[in-house]
Design a protein around this motif. Structure first.
Motif, PDB file in Angstrom:
ATOM      1  N   MET A   1       0.834  -1.203   0.000  1.00 43.65           N
ATOM      2  CA  MET A   1       0.000   0.000   0.000  1.00 43.65           C
ATOM      3  C   MET A   1       0.872   1.256   0.000  1.00 43.65           C
ATOM      4  N   TRP A   2       1.901   1.246   0.856  1.00 41.85           N
ATOM      5  CA  TRP A   2       2.766   2.427   0.942  1.00 41.85           C
ATOM      6  C   TRP A   2       3.440   2.704  -0.395  1.00 41.85           C
ATOM      7  N   LYS A   3       3.967   1.671  -1.050  1.00 38.97           N
ATOM      8  CA  LYS A   3       4.665   1.863  -2.317  1.00 38.97           C
ATOM      9  C   LYS A   3       3.747   2.467  -3.376  1.00 38.97           C
ATOM     10  N   ALA A   4       2.534   1.927  -3.466  1.00 36.46           N
ATOM     11  CA  ALA A   4       1.582   2.410  -4.477  1.00 36.46           C
ATOM     12  C   ALA A   4       1.209   3.866  -4.221  1.00 36.46           C
ATOM     13  N   HIS A   5       0.948   4.197  -2.958  1.00 29.11           N
ATOM     14  CA  HIS A   5       0.552   5.563  -2.610  1.00 29.11           C
ATOM     15  C   HIS A   5       1.708   6.542  -2.800  1.00 29.11           C
ATOM     16  N   ARG A   6       2.912   6.125  -2.392  1.00 29.66           N
ATOM     17  CA  ARG A   6       4.078   7.010  -2.508  1.00 29.66           C
ATOM     18  C   ARG A   6       4.381   7.311  -3.979  1.00 29.66           C
ATOM     19  N   ARG A   7       4.274   6.298  -4.824  1.00 30.12           N
ATOM     20  CA  ARG A   7       4.529   6.482  -6.251  1.00 30.12           C
ATOM     21  C   ARG A   7       3.517   7.460  -6.857  1.00 30.12           C
ATOM     22  N   LEU A   8       2.295   7.370  -6.376  1.00 29.66           N
ATOM     23  CA  LEU A   8       1.235   8.245  -6.867  1.00 29.66           C
ATOM     24  C   LEU A   8       1.441   9.691  -6.445  1.00 29.66           C
ATOM     25  N   LEU A   9       1.901   9.900  -5.192  1.00 34.94           N
ATOM     26  CA  LEU A   9       1.947  11.242  -4.611  1.00 34.94           C
ATOM     27  C   LEU A   9       3.275  11.976  -4.803  1.00 34.94           C
ATOM     28  N   ASN A  10       4.345  11.244  -5.049  1.00 32.93           N
ATOM     29  CA  ASN A  10       5.666  11.860  -5.181  1.00 32.93           C
ATOM     30  C   ASN A  10       5.727  13.029  -6.166  1.00 32.93           C
ATOM     31  N   PRO A  11       5.110  12.902  -7.352  1.00 31.54           N
ATOM     32  CA  PRO A  11       5.224  13.998  -8.336  1.00 31.54           C
ATOM     33  C   PRO A  11       4.718  15.335  -7.826  1.00 31.54           C
ATOM     34  N   PHE A  12       3.734  15.316  -6.932  1.00 34.02           N
ATOM     35  CA  PHE A  12       3.160  16.574  -6.449  1.00 34.02           C
ATOM     36  C   PHE A  12       4.168  17.375  -5.636  1.00 34.02           C
ATOM     37  N   PHE A  13       5.097  16.690  -4.958  1.00 34.84           N
ATOM     38  CA  PHE A  13       6.024  17.368  -4.057  1.00 34.84           C
ATOM     39  C   PHE A  13       7.363  17.679  -4.711  1.00 34.84           C
ATOM     40  N   SER A  14       7.393  17.691  -6.032  1.00 39.89           N
ATOM     41  CA  SER A  14       8.607  18.110  -6.733  1.00 39.89           C
ATOM     42  C   SER A  14       8.699  19.632  -6.677  1.00 39.89           C
ATOM     43  N   TYR A  15       9.932  20.158  -6.751  1.00 35.25           N
ATOM     44  CA  TYR A  15      10.121  21.608  -6.701  1.00 35.25           C
ATOM     45  C   TYR A  15       9.382  22.303  -7.842  1.00 35.25           C
ATOM     46  N   LYS A  16       9.288  21.629  -8.990  1.00 34.97           N
ATOM     47  CA  LYS A  16       8.643  22.226 -10.153  1.00 34.97           C
ATOM     48  C   LYS A  16       7.190  22.584  -9.861  1.00 34.97           C
ATOM     49  N   LEU A  17       6.495  21.694  -9.133  1.00 35.58           N
ATOM     50  CA  LEU A  17       5.095  21.952  -8.815  1.00 35.58           C
ATOM     51  C   LEU A  17       4.944  22.837  -7.575  1.00 35.58           C
ATOM     52  N   LEU A  18       5.889  22.726  -6.620  1.00 37.98           N
ATOM     53  CA  LEU A  18       5.800  23.544  -5.411  1.00 37.98           C
ATOM     54  C   LEU A  18       6.020  25.027  -5.695  1.00 37.98           C
ATOM     55  N   GLU A  19       6.706  25.309  -6.787  1.00 33.97           N
ATOM     56  CA  GLU A  19       7.054  26.689  -7.133  1.00 33.97           C
ATOM     57  C   GLU A  19       5.835  27.605  -7.188  1.00 33.97           C
ATOM     58  N   ARG A  20       4.727  27.082  -7.679  1.00 34.35           N
ATOM     59  CA  ARG A  20       3.559  27.939  -7.892  1.00 34.35           C
ATOM     60  C   ARG A  20       2.809  28.290  -6.601  1.00 34.35           C
ATOM     61  N   PHE A  21       3.209  27.667  -5.473  1.00 31.73           N
ATOM     62  CA  PHE A  21       2.495  27.915  -4.228  1.00 31.73           C
ATOM     63  C   PHE A  21       3.076  29.064  -3.404  1.00 31.73           C
ATOM     64  N   VAL A  22       4.184  29.620  -3.836  1.00 35.17           N
ATOM     65  CA  VAL A  22       4.825  30.682  -3.068  1.00 35.17           C
ATOM     66  C   VAL A  22       3.890  31.881  -2.899  1.00 35.17           C
ATOM     67  N   TYR A  23       3.081  32.166  -3.927  1.00 36.13           N
ATOM     68  CA  TYR A  23       2.171  33.315  -3.815  1.00 36.13           C
ATOM     69  C   TYR A  23       1.102  33.058  -2.760  1.00 36.13           C
ATOM     70  N   ILE A  24       0.714  31.796  -2.564  1.00 34.72           N
ATOM     71  CA  ILE A  24      -0.245  31.451  -1.500  1.00 34.72           C
ATOM     72  C   ILE A  24       0.407  31.669  -0.140  1.00 34.72           C
ATOM     73  N   PHE A  25       1.681  31.250  -0.015  1.00 36.09           N
ATOM     74  CA  PHE A  25       2.410  31.475   1.233  1.00 36.09           C
ATOM     75  C   PHE A  25       2.435  32.967   1.563  1.00 36.09           C
ATOM     76  N   GLU A  26       2.770  33.789   0.568  1.00 38.14           N
ATOM     77  CA  GLU A  26       2.916  35.224   0.796  1.00 38.14           C
ATOM     78  C   GLU A  26       1.589  35.885   1.164  1.00 38.14           C
ATOM     79  N   SER A  27       0.520  35.438   0.537  1.00 39.98           N
ATOM     80  CA  SER A  27      -0.802  36.000   0.837  1.00 39.98           C
ATOM     81  C   SER A  27      -1.171  35.756   2.299  1.00 39.98           C
ATOM     82  N   ALA A  28      -0.955  34.525   2.776  1.00 39.06           N
ATOM     83  CA  ALA A  28      -1.245  34.202   4.178  1.00 39.06           C
ATOM     84  C   ALA A  28      -0.273  34.917   5.109  1.00 39.06           C
TER      85      ALA A  28
END
Length: 372
Positions: A1-28
């Motif tokens: 279960m862990w392997k399947a879930h981790r493989r699914l979720l890993n792409p979301f936490f790449s720097y490429k995708l995290l980059e767009r959330f900085v404006y949300i951080f700044e707003s808060a």
């Protein structure tokens, strides 16, 4: 279960995708600065509740796609339920009596646990349902206008995997990210600010670095690239995580027989890793009680002596997100406020509620900074 879930979720936490959330951080963060401005010239206030509401807002919006604006409302019942569950968990882990589920059912803690679980699950289900409705409306709008759909958040990735994940598995992942994403990060950020309130030299070095990046602009347009340039602040955060490890202990189970130090450890044995003890080992950190960010200038020489996010395959999936978020919050506060130690001198009463907390609060003083 862990392997399947981790493989699914890993792409979301790449720097490429995290980059767009900085404006949300700044707003808060802008809301946080406005609220903390009311505490200026206060010599003794607990900063933790303010940090927690800010970070919970950020986690809900950036990971779940839901705007709560909890900073401008009353404290959520969700927080108290998290606290209850964590305390009960630690009580059961350390009790020779309450560790048995049959006995636990007859205790007062069981009723509190059930009420708290219902609160947490109700909140999680409301988040999932609300995001589902938003996605339906977004798809309809996109289809009818031919427009571009809004960018995906973590929860979208989970919901689109409904064919491979059951509803309970979806709920478990959301629960994990809501709890793990805000509770550990809030505690860590508060402890780091406490360390800085007692170290003017470190504050000045952070400001010097901020000036190098942004000039004398106190409220600059913060980008992912600019946050990545905050190398000294990165070391400050790591030193804070060393002194006050958000998760000071965690467990691992041996999946094979291991030979260690002349002993044979059988498969299936569970090992408790005392991360805080490792972080305070004078062999790796001379004068370990001292707050000294320069320790981390050569961390690559001893990578497994520093494990605030665990280590190996099962390390924390959100560590890049957490570091980015903490740097964003701390740098914003330091550009706007000078931190000072609480008066009279404040001593934190550290307690382990799964996550390391201070029973006496995390008290500091604030002064408005006119410029950087």
């Amino acid at each position: 279960m862990w392997k399947a879930h981790r493989r699914l979720l890993n792409p979301f936490f790449s720097y490429k995708l995290l980059e767009r959330f900085v404006y949300i951080f700044e707003s808060a963060n802008n809301i946080l600065v406005k609220i903390l401005s009311k505490m200026v010239d206060s010599d003794n206030f607990d900063i933790y509740p303010y940090i927690r509401r800010c970070i919970f807002d950020i986690v809900c919006e950036s990971i779940m796609g839901i705007e709560l604006d909890l900073q401008n409302t009353e404290t959520s019942h969700y927080f108290q339920s998290v606290k209850n569950i964590c305390k009960i968990f630690m009580t059961r882990v350390t009790s020779m009596v309450k560790c048995y589920s049959f006995i636990h059912r007859f205790t007062k803690d069981y009723a509190i646990e059930q009420h708290s679980l219902k609160c947490l699950n109700d909140f999680t289900e409301s988040v999932i349902n609300k995001r589902r409705e938003q996605l339906k409306k977004s798809r309809k709008a996109s289809t009818s206008t031919g427009g571009i759909r809004e960018k995906k958040v973590f929860l979208d990735l989970i919901l689109e995997s409904a064919d491979t994940l059951s509803y309970n598995e979806i709920k478990d992942e959301v629960n994990t990210l809501l709890f793990g994403g805000h509770d550990t990060t809030s505690a860590a950020t508060s402890f780091i600010l406490f360390c800085l309130s007692n170290n003017k030299e470190a504050q000045n070095k952070i400001l010097e670095e901020q000036r190098e990046i942004f000039g004398n602009v106190q409220d600059p347009d913060v980008t992912f690239a600019s946050v990545q340039k905050m190398k000294y602040l990165d070391n400050v955060i790591k030193e804070g995580l060393r002194l006050y490890s958000p998760v000071p202990i965690f467990a691992r189970e041996f999946d094979q027989e291991i030979q260690y130090n002349g002993m044979t450890i059988p498969k299936g044995v569970r090992l408790i890793v005392f991360a805080h003890g490792l972080h305070m080992n004078p062999k790796f950190y001379p004068d370990p009680e001292k707050f000294d960010p320069s320790r981390f200038e050569n961390l690559e020489k001893r990578p497994f002596a520093f494990i605030p996010f665990g280590a190996g395959l099962r390390n924390c999936i959100g560590q890049k997100f957490a570091m980015l978020l903490i740097k964003s919050v701390v740098s914003k506060i330091l550009r706007n406020f000078e931190l000072s130690s609480a008066f009279p001198s404040h001593r934190m009463e550290l307690v382990l509620e799964t996550v390391l907390k201070s029973a006496s609060g995390v008290k500091i003083g604030l002064k408005l900074r006119q410029n950087i």
